[in-house]
Design an enzyme around this catalytic site. Structure first.
Site, PDB file in Angstrom:
ATOM      1  N   LYS A  92       0.809  -1.228   0.000  1.00 52.20           N
ATOM      2  CA  LYS A  92       0.000   0.000   0.000  1.00 52.20           C
ATOM      3  C   LYS A  92       0.840   1.275   0.000  1.00 52.20           C
ATOM      4  O   LYS A  92       0.446   2.283  -0.571  1.00 52.20           O
ATOM      5  CB  LYS A  92      -0.951   0.002   1.202  1.00 52.20           C
ATOM      6  CG  LYS A  92      -2.088  -0.995   1.028  1.00 52.20           C
ATOM      7  CD  LYS A  92      -3.279  -0.643   1.896  1.00 52.20           C
ATOM      8  CE  LYS A  92      -4.478  -1.514   1.563  1.00 52.20           C
ATOM      9  NZ  LYS A  92      -4.299  -2.929   1.977  1.00 52.20           N
ATOM     10  N   GLU A 114      -9.605   7.219   3.600  1.00 54.60           N
ATOM     11  CA  GLU A 114     -10.528   6.275   4.231  1.00 54.60           C
ATOM     12  C   GLU A 114      -9.735   5.048   4.634  1.00 54.60           C
ATOM     13  O   GLU A 114      -8.696   4.756   4.034  1.00 54.60           O
ATOM     14  CB  GLU A 114     -11.623   5.870   3.239  1.00 54.60           C
ATOM     15  CG  GLU A 114     -11.264   4.714   2.290  1.00 54.60           C
ATOM     16  CD  GLU A 114     -10.114   5.008   1.320  1.00 54.60           C
ATOM     17  OE1 GLU A 114      -9.812   6.197   1.098  1.00 54.60           O
ATOM     18  OE2 GLU A 114      -9.523   4.034   0.805  1.00 54.60           O
ATOM     19  N   SER A 373       1.715  -9.716  -1.202  1.00 53.86           N
ATOM     20  CA  SER A 373       1.319  -8.314  -1.006  1.00 53.86           C
ATOM     21  C   SER A 373       1.692  -7.757   0.370  1.00 53.86           C
ATOM     22  O   SER A 373       1.878  -6.558   0.523  1.00 53.86           O
ATOM     23  CB  SER A 373      -0.177  -8.146  -1.256  1.00 53.86           C
ATOM     24  OG  SER A 373      -0.937  -9.009  -0.421  1.00 53.86           O
TER      25      SER A 373
END
Ligand SMILES: *Cc1c(COP(=O)(O)O)cnc(C)c1O
Length: 389
Positions: A92, A114, A373
């Protein structure tokens, strides 16, 4: 309130994507699209992005041959793209760094975001601390209670966390609150969206910054194996790590692109085309035509929609999407830990599980790249509780 709807022409992937949002927001996002177009090819901007990826995130990360897992499975060679080794422990941060640099170029002095489980909120708070830019993270009230430690992490990093009480107190309500904030404060505020979802131009922006994953993995696999992989496998929540892992292979038709989604939230395999959260995608609807509440053992995969480009890649047959159950993901979580000494995130474990199945159907000469990930430290408590029940 964000009620009246309108549509723009650009930002479509086939029939999917677009921008189904109120006028006021339309203008703000058009400005964002213009700024992105200006800066994405600007050498100074690119240099800045590379600098922070190298010096702060720790890229490039390795493409690790999972030798023990490969020998145990039989079949294709399994390689792991190590997004788990990034600062903050997942992919991310790539997108967060890119969007903050864009925000700074646009003159924003405040970031909002968010977050659902808290992972995007933590990545955003982390980078905002480093760039010394104030940030407000919107999080559903229910999610703040379930993820209290992530709320503390964000606060520790200097972020303001707003617990959203409206609606069901979940991710969707956090998105609505962030969009309302943006409409009111767009002159100095930048909305940093966390996955390859949302209205245009967000899916395009997020893909651009996450594409560094496959840019690296392609170079690495050519160096190590002298050929392209037979398949690239990634887990799919909103679809950002997967689109980044696929990006540089989309135009290589011999490379299979495989997205693994939770069997408990089968957006891609069972979804229908509909507009949710300001864009059109494959999505799960309940009998009232509302986004269906989902539950995945991996909080990061718990989303009723999916990025528009994935919806399109599936529709045109360029990528395949399969479901992996929570049980299979739990097995893969343990298997990778035991065989390779790498504890994967529960999200990533869905991709590992699919790769283990796929490897057996391919030959020993073939290569599979799994996008790892994130790391699984955050999930160890949850797995402990599950296994000791
Ligand atoms: C958030 C997250 C995901 C899911 O998000 P995508 O946008 O689908 O990539 C997957 N893995 C990890 C480790 C995450 O934190």
């Amino acid at each position: 309130m964000l009620r009246e709807q309108s549509v723009v022409e650009n930002g479509f992937f086939g029939e999917f994507g677009g921008s189904y949002i109120p006028e006021a927001l339309q203008k703000v996002l058009a400005e964002l699209a213009d700024a992105f177009d200006t800066y994405k090819d600007d050498p100074e901007f690119q240099e800045d992005f590379r600098f922070y990826l190298r010096e702060y995130v720790g890229r490039e990360n390795p493409l690790t041959f999972a030798k023990n897992l490969t020998e145990k499975q039989g079949g294709a060679k399994i390689y792991l793209k190590r997004e788990d080794l990034n600062h903050t422990g997942a992919h991310k941060i790539n997108n967060v760094i890119g969007q903050i640099l864009l925000a700074k170029r646009m003159g924003a002095t405040r970031i909002i975001a968010e977050t659902g489980a808290g992972q995007h909120g933590v990545a955003t708070a982390t980078a905002c601390a480093m760039f010394d830019i104030p940030c407000t993270i919107y999080m559903g009230k229910l999610d703040t209670e379930r993820q209290a430690l992530n709320v503390f992490r964000m606060e520790l990093l200097g972020a303001k966390v707003v617990a959203v009480e409206s609606g069901q107190g979940r991710l969707k309500d956090a998105v609505d609150s962030a969009l309302n904030d943006l409409v009111e404060n767009y002159d100095h505020t930048f909305y940093l969206l966390g996955s390859a979802v949302g209205p245009h131009p967000y899916p395009t922006i997020v893909k651009h910054f996450q594409a560094v994953i496959s840019e690296e993995s392609k170079r690495q696999v050519l160096e190590k194996e002298g050929k392209l992989p037979a398949a690239v496998v990634a887990c799919v929540g909103g679809g950002s790590n997967a689109i980044g892992a696929f990006a540089h292979y989309i135009d290589e038709p011999e490379v299979r692109l495989v997205g693994a989604e939770p069997a408990e939230a089968p957006t891609m395999t069972e979804g229908v085309s509909a507009v949710i959260h300001g864009f059109k995608c494959l999505t799960l609807l309940d009998e009232n035509g509302e986004p269906q509440p989902t539950y995945s053992i991996a909080a990061g995969l718990d989303y009723p929609g999916v990025g528009p480009e994935h919806s399109h890649l599936k529709t045109i047959g360029r990528a395949e999407y399969v479901t992996v159950s929570g049980e299979e993901a739990l097995d893969a979580f343990q298997e990778l830990s035991k065989t390779e000494g790498i504890i994967p995130a529960l999200e990533s474990s869905h991709a590992v599980a699919e790769a283990m199945k796929l490897a057996k159907t391919l030959s020993k000469d073939d290569v599979i790249i799994v996008n790892l990930s994130g790391r699984g430290d955050k999930d160890v408590n949850q797995v402990f509780e599950k296994l000791n029940k």
